[in-house]
Design an enzyme around this catalytic site. Structure first.
Site, mmCIF file in Angstrom:
data_model
loop_
_atom_site.group_PDB
_atom_site.id
_atom_site.type_symbol
_atom_site.label_atom_id
_atom_site.label_comp_id
_atom_site.label_asym_id
_atom_site.label_seq_id
_atom_site.Cartn_x
_atom_site.Cartn_y
_atom_site.Cartn_z
ATOM 1 N N VAL A 1 39.972 45.289 48.275
ATOM 2 C CA VAL A 1 38.739 46.077 48.258
ATOM 3 C C VAL A 1 37.941 45.766 49.513
ATOM 4 C CG1 VAL A 1 36.549 46.509 47.068
ATOM 5 C CG2 VAL A 1 38.621 46.107 45.728
ATOM 6 N N GLY B 1 35.073 41.760 51.914
ATOM 7 C CA GLY B 1 36.329 42.233 51.332
ATOM 8 C C GLY B 1 36.863 41.215 50.349
ATOM 9 N N LYS B 2 37.771 41.615 49.515
ATOM 10 C CA LYS B 2 38.450 40.673 48.606
ATOM 11 C C LYS B 2 39.692 41.351 48.067
ATOM 12 C CE LYS B 2 37.057 36.656 46.958
ATOM 13 N NZ LYS B 2 36.610 35.579 47.757
ATOM 14 N N GLY B 3 40.682 40.543 47.738
ATOM 15 C CA GLY B 3 41.903 41.123 47.185
ATOM 16 C C GLY B 3 42.731 40.077 46.507
ATOM 17 N N ASP C 1 42.191 31.985 49.153
ATOM 18 C CA ASP C 1 41.278 31.991 48.012
ATOM 19 C C ASP C 1 41.982 31.211 46.897
ATOM 20 O OD1 ASP C 1 38.682 33.986 47.477
ATOM 21 O OD2 ASP C 1 39.661 33.395 45.627
#
Ligand code: NAD
Length: 425
Positions: free
Chosen positions: A65, A110-112, A151
């Site tokens: 995202v 952002g992150k995923g 992460d």
């Protein structure tokens, strides 16, 4: 027409949206900006077929995202966890937008991640999932578009698999697309300490503005992993009296102060890097949670979310809390602590040393020129000090708590960028 507020069944996303709307309202943010910033620029879902070690094929769900890129390339981690889903990624991507903005670095959020259980995967299966993810997010990541990082359950090895896959697909070395790489392969000296050093810097700046000398100030640090050890060590080196530390084996308390370098050496020598069996003259062993209630000046929760909550907040005696972990103080506890006049430095300010450190790695990779550790830590200290002061001054000016002030400062900077850049695409 008033803005129709988004809500979500996903707890994290719902909280992220509520925090955003509350800060936006307090700031008097215009409706069009509220609409834009409460949505994400791009949400990508991919299916990753992987041949498992037993010869069967399994399909894993992957996500990326990009919340908002008005300030620069999207930045944020890729996590491997059974609960990864689009809504969780969207919530965390939004938080990364505010964190990068507050940190004053040129990134959006952002992150995923991949929905999987790393404990059940072999190294080969993990590599195939990671390379499968790299190939599928390749069209939307890049040094100037989206720069992922480690992460939960991902680290240097995964970043190298990702970088290697995309570099080979493009026929071009692409080190600056991923940060958190090992020092030997385009990573950066200083990154290991960055988050803890940043937490300690916030604690010291806070003591300064309230007129208390760091020398002799008493500190308790919950969690003795990456963030906790460097928080404790940095404060110890600056003359603070770190009286208590803890990990999953319990808390270790010495009212006259602990020898932190010795505690780190002890944990490093333990096969699981734990404090189990740690002792020094005057050390008392306590239950882990008791550390939170000790009569100290500064409490640094650096372990897990929700540590200080509605059930135990009343017992906290510390005057100041500096949040090293993400979300260690729940919103309910926040209210209890506000009544007790406890000053809290919020997580996305206090632990932003990590993302600032990632920015330094990206700068070095783009230049192909590497800094010394001293240079890295000097710049980190300068940025953290400025950021702390910005939020402190804003909180005083607007008469709000530091957490709300941090949201407002962060959102305003993104809103200004969106306004200037416009909504052409
Ligand atoms: P880590 O796994 O290295 O260390 C976690 C520590 O917490 C361990 O010592 C563990 O024993 C301890 N712990 C776990 N449960 C505990 C409990 N109930 N009581 C006391 N101690 C307990 O993790 P880390 O990298 O230090 O991260 C800690 C927190 O900081 C997490 O919330 C993480 O999301 C956040 N954070 C980390 C970074 C980073 O750069 N590492 C950056 C930003 C935020």
């Amino acid at each position: 027409m008033p803005v129709v507020k988004r809500t979500s069944n996903n707890v994290l996303l719902d909280i992220a949206l509520k925090n955003f709307y509350a800060a936006a309202e307090e700031m008097g943010l215009e409706d069009d900006l509220i609409e834009i910033l409460s949505h994400s620029d791009r949400k990508l879902a991919v299916s990753i077929p992987v041949v498992m070690d037993d010869g069967t094929t399994k399909v894993f769900n992957g996500y990326r995202v990009q919340h908002n890129s008005a300030l620069g390339p999207n930045k944020g981690g890729l996590r491997f966890h059974p609960e990864v889903c689009m809504d969780e990624c969207e919530a965390l991507a939004m938080l990364m937008t505010w964190k990068c903005s507050l940190a004053g670095i040129p990134y959006g959020g952002g992150k995923g991640g991949v929905e999987c259980n790393p404990l059940e995967l072999s190294k080969g299966e993990k590599e195939r999932i990671t390379r499968g993810l790299a190939a599928r997010i390749e069209p939307i990541v890049g040094a100037w578009t989206d720069v992922p990082a480690p992460d939960v359950n991902t680290g240097g090895q995964e970043m190298i698999w990702l970088m290697d896959t995309i570099s080979k697909m493009r026929g071009n070395m692409e080190p600056a697309i991923f940060t958190g790489k090992p020092i030997s392969l385009w990573g950066s000296k200083g990154r290991t300490q960055a988050t803890g050093v940043g937490v300690a810097t916030c604690a010291m700046e806070l003591l300064k503005v309230v007129g208390k000398d760091v020398k002799g100030a008493t500190v308790a640090v919950q969690g003795f992993g990456n963030v906790g050890t460097f928080t404790a060590l940095t404060l110890h080196e600056h003359g603070a009296k770190v009286v208590a530390i803890s990990d999953i084996t319990g808390a270790y308390y010495a009212p006259e102060g602990l020898d932190i370098p010795a505690a780190i050496a002890f944990a490093n020598a333990h096969p699981k890097k734990l404090l189990e069996g740690f002792t020094q003259p005057g050390v008392k062993k306590l239950d882990g949670e008791e550390l939170l209630f000790l009569p100290v000046d500064v409490l640094c929760p650096c372990a897990l979310e929700g540590a200080v909550n509605a059930k135990n907040a009343e017992k906290v005696q510390a005057k100041f809390i500096v949040e090293g972990a993400n979300g260690p103080v729940t919103p309910e506890a926040d209210e209890v602590l506000a009544k007790k006049n406890v000053i809290i430095v919020p997580d996305f300010l206090a632990n932003s040393g990590g993302v600032i450190g990632s920015y330094f790695e990206w700068c070095q990779d783009l230049a192909g020129f590497f800094w010394t550790e001293e240079e890295y830590l000097k710049r980190l200290n300068q940025i953290m000090t400025e950021n702390f002061k910005r939020v402190w001054d804003y909180a005083k000016e607007k008469n709000v708590k530091m957490r709300r002030a941090a949201f407002m400062v962060a959102i305003q900077r993104v809103a200004d960028a969106v306004r200037m850049r416009g909504t052409f695409l």
